[in-house]
Design an enzyme around this catalytic site. Structure first.
Site, short mmCIF file in Angstrom:
data_model
loop_
_atom_site.label_atom_id
_atom_site.label_comp_id
_atom_site.label_asym_id
_atom_site.label_seq_id
_atom_site.Cartn_x
_atom_site.Cartn_y
_atom_site.Cartn_z
N ASP A 1 0.82 -1.21 0.00
CA ASP A 1 0.00 0.00 0.00
C ASP A 1 0.85 1.26 0.00
O ASP A 1 0.42 2.31 0.47
CB ASP A 1 -0.92 -0.01 1.23
CG ASP A 1 -0.16 -0.13 2.53
OD1 ASP A 1 0.82 -0.90 2.57
OD2 ASP A 1 -0.51 0.55 3.51
N LYS B 1 -6.27 -0.46 6.74
CA LYS B 1 -5.09 -0.13 7.55
C LYS B 1 -4.99 1.38 7.75
O LYS B 1 -5.35 2.16 6.87
CB LYS B 1 -3.83 -0.63 6.83
CG LYS B 1 -2.54 -0.03 7.39
CD LYS B 1 -1.33 -0.38 6.59
CE LYS B 1 -0.47 0.85 6.43
NZ LYS B 1 0.83 0.58 5.80
N GLU C 1 -2.52 0.23 13.57
CA GLU C 1 -1.06 0.28 13.44
C GLU C 1 -0.45 1.46 14.17
O GLU C 1 -0.36 2.55 13.61
CB GLU C 1 -0.66 0.30 11.96
CG GLU C 1 0.85 0.35 11.77
CD GLU C 1 1.30 0.27 10.30
OE1 GLU C 1 0.44 0.14 9.41
OE2 GLU C 1 2.51 0.35 10.07
N GLU D 1 2.82 2.56 14.90
CA GLU D 1 4.24 2.24 14.68
C GLU D 1 5.12 3.11 15.55
O GLU D 1 4.94 4.33 15.62
CB GLU D 1 4.61 2.44 13.20
CG GLU D 1 6.12 2.26 12.97
CD GLU D 1 6.53 2.13 11.51
OE1 GLU D 1 5.65 2.19 10.62
OE2 GLU D 1 7.75 1.98 11.26
N LYS E 1 -1.18 -4.13 14.30
CA LYS E 1 0.06 -4.16 13.51
C LYS E 1 1.10 -3.29 14.21
O LYS E 1 1.23 -2.10 13.92
CB LYS E 1 -0.22 -3.65 12.09
CG LYS E 1 1.02 -3.54 11.22
CD LYS E 1 0.67 -3.44 9.75
CE LYS E 1 1.90 -3.17 8.92
NZ LYS E 1 1.72 -3.48 7.51
N SER F 1 3.10 -8.61 8.67
CA SER F 1 2.44 -7.77 7.68
C SER F 1 3.54 -6.88 7.14
O SER F 1 3.63 -5.71 7.49
CB SER F 1 1.33 -6.94 8.33
OG SER F 1 0.79 -6.04 7.39
N TYR G 1 5.09 6.68 4.66
CA TYR G 1 4.58 5.60 3.83
C TYR G 1 3.89 6.18 2.61
O TYR G 1 3.02 6.00 2.10
CB TYR G 1 3.70 4.67 4.66
CG TYR G 1 3.78 3.23 4.19
CD1 TYR G 1 4.94 2.51 4.38
CD2 TYR G 1 2.72 2.63 3.57
CE1 TYR G 1 5.04 1.20 3.95
CE2 TYR G 1 2.80 1.32 3.14
CZ TYR G 1 3.95 0.61 3.32
OH TYR G 1 4.04 -0.68 2.90
P1 13P Z 1 7.23 -2.19 6.44
O1 13P Z 1 7.13 -3.67 6.69
O2 13P Z 1 8.05 -1.84 5.24
O3 13P Z 1 7.59 -1.41 7.66
O4 13P Z 1 5.79 -1.70 6.02
C1 13P Z 1 4.67 -2.23 6.56
C2 13P Z 1 3.60 -1.23 6.57
O5 13P Z 1 2.51 -1.49 6.11
C3 13P Z 1 3.85 0.08 7.19
O6 13P Z 1 2.67 0.77 7.33
#
Ligand code: 13P
Length: 353
Positions: A26, A139, A181, A183, A223, A294, A353
């Site tokens: 994505d 997501k 997610e 992160e 995630k 993922s 991203y």
């Molecule tokens: P990476 O595995 O490259 O970190 O990307 C996963 C993802 O969907 C980040 O939003």
């Protein structure tokens, strides 16, 4: 007709099925442009169609992959042969999903590196359309960073947790399973203990917000990033410690009702991403929640390099190798080095991203 909660639960369980994980493709148009530039391929719609079309016709990949996360362009795109990408994906036995956030913006009132995630405005209308188009999960990527001068701030944690929970609820009302997610970037020189401390705080806040928003947890997936040391830490934790700390963080913070924890690769090399996941699944962990993958970068790097813009067979072979490796890692059966991988560093500072 099955009711909404039952459908969400079924989709989430299919995505978290034993031995399977997600392929994240994505990337926004500028981000996929960087990947294509790395193999000297121009970032045109035609080339994105050729690349992603190659991924979605890799015979047998559904044995390892339960879902693919698409960028909006791909959800509405046809393969070169005229069939829709969604149909190609369904034929592989894979569930199509869609990235629904609109990216990150600076967080007013926060630290200069902090962001909030856009996309709630009009989201209910968009998710209803995505469902009609064939998507069954979504997501939303919220990002937090650890710095020596106090990040993530409470403000950033609260704003990002709240956004994730609002998004999750809205998706569920349209029948899409939300992938939540939060992160935590690897940027920085902090220790793994610091990451664990921050990640616990973030996850607790995320699930508190989910509770306040009446999110149906059985119909969600998490995630997270793995609990790792900052990339610039001189005494970086190895796979055993990463696995132990990650499992500890997840056990402490993720409600047992969540069917799957699908880790992102976050800049780890292809092999590290597989080995860390495998180690997690090799040690004893109490929860029944599956620990799987993922991955974006860690599933695509060697594939991109093998494909080089035109070699479909080589690209698909490389993709299959990493998909199989991570499928094995998700059950603790991966033998390090048993599948080819790219040694490239996939870390990018302040990753968008
Ligand atoms: P990476 O595995 O490259 O970190 O990307 C996963 C993802 O969907 C980040 O939003």
């Amino acid at each position: 007709m099955i009711n909404n909660q039952e459908e969400l639960r079924q989709t989430a369980n299919l995505l978290a099925a034993r031995g399977k994980g997600l392929l994240a493709v994505d990337e926004s148009t500028p981000t996929i442009g960087k990947r294509l530039a790395g193999i000297n391929v121009e970032n045109t719609e035609e080339n994105r169609q050729a690349y992603r079309g190659m991924l979605f016709t890799a015979e047998g990949i559904g044995e390892y992959i339960s879902g693919v996360i698409l960028f909006e362009e791909t959800l509405y795109q046809n393969h070169l042969d005229g069939e829709t990408m969604v149909s190609k994906i369904n034929k592989l036995g894979i569930i199509p999903g869609i990235k629904v956030d609109k990216g990150l913006s600076p967080l007013a009132g926060g630290h200069e590196v902090e962001t909030w995630c856009r996309g709630l405005e009009g989201l209910a209308e968009r998710t209803a359309e995505y469902y009609k188009q064939g998507a069954r999960f979504a997501k939303w990527r919220a990002v937090l960073q650890i710095t020596a001068d106090g990040c993530p701030t409470d403000l950033a944690i609260r704003e990002n947790a709240w956004g994730l929970a609002r998004y999750a609820k809205i998706c569920q009302e349209s029948g899409l399973v939300p992938i939540i997610e939060p992160e935590i970037l690897m940027d920085g020189d902090h220790t793994i203990e610091k990451t664990a401390e921050v990640q616990e705080k973030v996850l607790v806040e995320v699930y508190k917000a989910c509770s306040e928003n009446n999110v149906f947890l059985e119909g969600t997936l998490l995630k997270p990033s793995m609990t790792v040391s900052g990339t610039d830490n001189s005494n970086k934790a190895g796979s055993e410690e990463v696995a132990k700390m990650t499992v500890r963080t997840m056990n402490r913070c993720v409600p047992a009702a969540v069917p799957g924890i699908m880790f992102l690769s976050g800049g780890l090399t292809e092999e590290d991403a597989s080995v860390y996941l495998n180690t997690m699944n090799s040690i004893e962990h109490k929860s029944a929640t599956s620990l799987t993958f993922s991955y974006g970068r860690a599933l695509q790097q060697s594939c991109l390099q093998a494909w080089k813009g035109s070699d479909i067979e080589a690209g698909q072979k490389a993709l299959m190798a990493r998909c199989q490796a991570n499928s094995e890692s998700s059950t603790g059966d991966y033998v390090a080095g048993s599948q080819p991988s790219s040694q490239d560093t996939l870390f990018e500072a302040g990753y968008k991203y």
